[in-house]
Design a protein around this motif. Structure first.
Motif, PDB file in Angstrom:
ATOM      1  N   MET A 220       0.825  -1.198   0.000  1.00  0.00           N
ATOM      2  CA  MET A 220       0.000   0.000   0.000  1.00  0.00           C
ATOM      3  C   MET A 220       0.862   1.252   0.000  1.00  0.00           C
ATOM      4  N   PHE A 221       1.890   1.282   0.860  1.00  0.00           N
ATOM      5  CA  PHE A 221       2.770   2.451   0.922  1.00  0.00           C
ATOM      6  C   PHE A 221       3.496   2.661  -0.404  1.00  0.00           C
ATOM      7  N   MET A 222       4.035   1.584  -0.975  1.00  0.00           N
ATOM      8  CA  MET A 222       4.780   1.709  -2.227  1.00  0.00           C
ATOM      9  C   MET A 222       3.896   2.218  -3.367  1.00  0.00           C
ATOM     10  N   TYR A 223       2.616   1.875  -3.326  1.00  0.00           N
ATOM     11  CA  TYR A 223       1.686   2.368  -4.345  1.00  0.00           C
ATOM     12  C   TYR A 223       1.582   3.892  -4.276  1.00  0.00           C
ATOM     13  N   TYR A 224       1.413   4.428  -3.058  1.00  0.00           N
ATOM     14  CA  TYR A 224       1.264   5.883  -2.926  1.00  0.00           C
ATOM     15  C   TYR A 224       2.593   6.609  -3.106  1.00  0.00           C
ATOM     16  N   LYS A 225       3.674   5.967  -2.744  1.00  0.00           N
ATOM     17  CA  LYS A 225       4.983   6.563  -2.998  1.00  0.00           C
ATOM     18  C   LYS A 225       5.198   6.734  -4.497  1.00  0.00           C
ATOM     19  N   LYS A 226       4.858   5.708  -5.263  1.00  0.00           N
ATOM     20  CA  LYS A 226       4.985   5.780  -6.723  1.00  0.00           C
ATOM     21  C   LYS A 226       4.029   6.813  -7.298  1.00  0.00           C
ATOM     22  N   ARG A 227       2.814   6.836  -6.771  1.00  0.00           N
ATOM     23  CA  ARG A 227       1.818   7.790  -7.250  1.00  0.00           C
ATOM     24  C   ARG A 227       2.252   9.226  -6.967  1.00  0.00           C
ATOM     25  N   ALA A 228       2.991   9.427  -5.871  1.00  0.00           N
ATOM     26  CA  ALA A 228       3.483  10.764  -5.517  1.00  0.00           C
ATOM     27  C   ALA A 228       4.700  11.152  -6.353  1.00  0.00           C
ATOM     28  N   GLY A 229       5.199  10.227  -7.178  1.00  0.00           N
ATOM     29  CA  GLY A 229       6.347  10.525  -8.036  1.00  0.00           C
ATOM     30  C   GLY A 229       7.670  10.562  -7.307  1.00  0.00           C
ATOM     31  N   ILE A 230       7.779   9.850  -6.188  1.00  0.00           N
ATOM     32  CA  ILE A 230       9.019   9.830  -5.397  1.00  0.00           C
ATOM     33  C   ILE A 230       9.858   8.634  -5.817  1.00  0.00           C
ATOM     34  N   GLU A 231      11.075   8.902  -6.259  1.00  0.00           N
ATOM     35  CA  GLU A 231      11.942   7.840  -6.759  1.00  0.00           C
ATOM     36  C   GLU A 231      13.033   7.449  -5.771  1.00  0.00           C
ATOM     37  N   LYS A 232      13.073   8.088  -4.620  1.00  0.00           N
ATOM     38  CA  LYS A 232      14.062   7.722  -3.605  1.00  0.00           C
ATOM     39  C   LYS A 232      13.844   6.290  -3.142  1.00  0.00           C
ATOM     40  N   LYS A 233      14.923   5.651  -2.692  1.00  0.00           N
ATOM     41  CA  LYS A 233      14.802   4.317  -2.124  1.00  0.00           C
ATOM     42  C   LYS A 233      14.110   4.397  -0.766  1.00  0.00           C
ATOM     43  N   GLY A 234      13.513   3.278  -0.373  1.00  0.00           N
ATOM     44  CA  GLY A 234      12.927   3.225   0.962  1.00  0.00           C
ATOM     45  C   GLY A 234      11.481   2.792   0.958  1.00  0.00           C
ATOM     46  N   GLY A 235      11.137   1.977   1.958  1.00  0.00           N
ATOM     47  CA  GLY A 235       9.778   1.505   2.113  1.00  0.00           C
ATOM     48  C   GLY A 235       9.142   2.053   3.366  1.00  0.00           C
ATOM     49  N   VAL A 236       8.260   1.256   3.965  1.00  0.00           N
ATOM     50  CA  VAL A 236       7.492   1.712   5.127  1.00  0.00           C
ATOM     51  C   VAL A 236       8.402   2.075   6.302  1.00  0.00           C
ATOM     52  N   HIS A 237       9.407   1.246   6.578  1.00  0.00           N
ATOM     53  CA  HIS A 237      10.272   1.498   7.727  1.00  0.00           C
ATOM     54  C   HIS A 237      11.038   2.814   7.567  1.00  0.00           C
ATOM     55  N   VAL A 238      11.481   3.098   6.361  1.00  0.00           N
ATOM     56  CA  VAL A 238      12.164   4.370   6.094  1.00  0.00           C
ATOM     57  C   VAL A 238      11.190   5.528   6.295  1.00  0.00           C
TER      58      VAL A 238
END
Length: 291
Positions: A220-238
């Motif tokens: 779920m987090f990775m979906y919104y991170k991608k949708r926000a156009g953020i290309e930095k590394k890192g998942g939920v813990h980051v």
């Protein structure tokens, strides 16, 4: 009369299914040891890969050493290699054997984190009220994904703006949330019908009536991170841990308070967040070193 040997290989291919009984015993062993469900799941997957590599459910010390070499060759992170070794060590332990390995000290730095703009963009990209409530609770509560999944309705106090969480090692703690987070949670609770699962009322559950799992929160987090156009590394813990700690330090919060808010048992863990930019250091220098 000489006999000619048949040119046939009778070697039996080892299938993944062959290890299921051993992994089932291992799972029971870990459960009886009192490990968390998430840890057990992680350990079983790692040991399964090791047994496939060793091609036997009775590996010896040489198999372990050879597998360690492959982990290094794949350039896995230090923590990943350590976790593989801890899981395999437990498997040998179950079989009444002892193996040791050299613990690799993790680098005591945070390689990447999300800044204020990244966080705001992720929240803005979230059009699902439940998902926004989960993301804000994660971030403002400085929660691990497993802690979010384990929250019940009774853990939330919207008047005091607090959450009761069960952290690492079963330690209970009270964490804070902001007014904005509380407003989102109130809107969410107005829409969400209550549900009882295994005698408990989870604060967050899936549309299929099940408790959230860490993998689902990650996706779920990775979906919104991608949708926000953020290309930095890192998942939920980051997102909910490293970024929170970094932001607190950047804005001048003292390290002792950061330690308490992050619920670290050792201040050396908190020191990883002392990677503020040169511009921030200059600002603090000018602020505090004036006669």
């Amino acid at each position: 009369m000489s006999r000619k040997r048949l040119d046939v290989s009778w070697k039996r291919e080892v299938q993944t299914e062959d290890f299921k009984p051993a992994l089932k015993r291992y799972t029971r062993y870990l459960e009886e040891s009192g490990l968390r469900e998430s840890t057990i799941s992680s350990y079983v997957v790692r040991v399964g890969k090791f047994l496939e590599f060793a091609r036997t459910d009775e590996p010896d010390a040489d198999d372990f050493a050879a597998f360690q070499e492959t982990l290094h060759e794949k350039r896995l992170s230090r923590s990943s290699i350590n976790n593989y070794c801890f899981a395999i060590q437990r498997y040998y332990e179950m079989r009444g054997k002892a193996v040791s390995f050299k613990f690799i000290r993790p680098a005591n730095t945070i390689p990447y984190f999300f800044d204020e703009n990244d966080i705001a963009r992720i929240f803005s990209a979230c059009t699902n009220l439940k998902h926004l409530a989960m993301l804000q609770t994660l971030f403002y509560g400085c929660l691990r994904a497993s802690e979010l999944c384990n929250l019940d309705d009774c853990d939330l106090d919207l008047q005091a703006l607090t959450l009761r969480v069960e952290g690492k090692g079963g330690k209970e703690a009270i964490v804070y949330i902001t007014d904005d987070c509380a407003k989102t949670l109130r809107r969410y609770l107005e829409v969400r019908p209550p549900l009882v699962i295994d005698g408990r009322k989870p604060l967050f559950y899936t549309d299929f009536g099940k408790r959230w799992e860490r993998r689902g929160v990650y996706r779920m987090f990775m979906y919104y991170k991608k949708r926000a156009g953020i290309e930095k590394k890192g998942g939920v813990h980051v997102f909910s841990r490293h970024s929170v700690g970094s932001l607190l330090v950047k804005r001048g919060c003292d390290i002792v308070t950061v330690k308490e808010l992050m619920r670290h048992s050792d201040v050396h863990t908190t020191m990883r967040y002392m990677h503020i930019s040169d511009a921030t250091r200059r600002e603090k220098y000018e602020q505090f070193l004036r006669l």
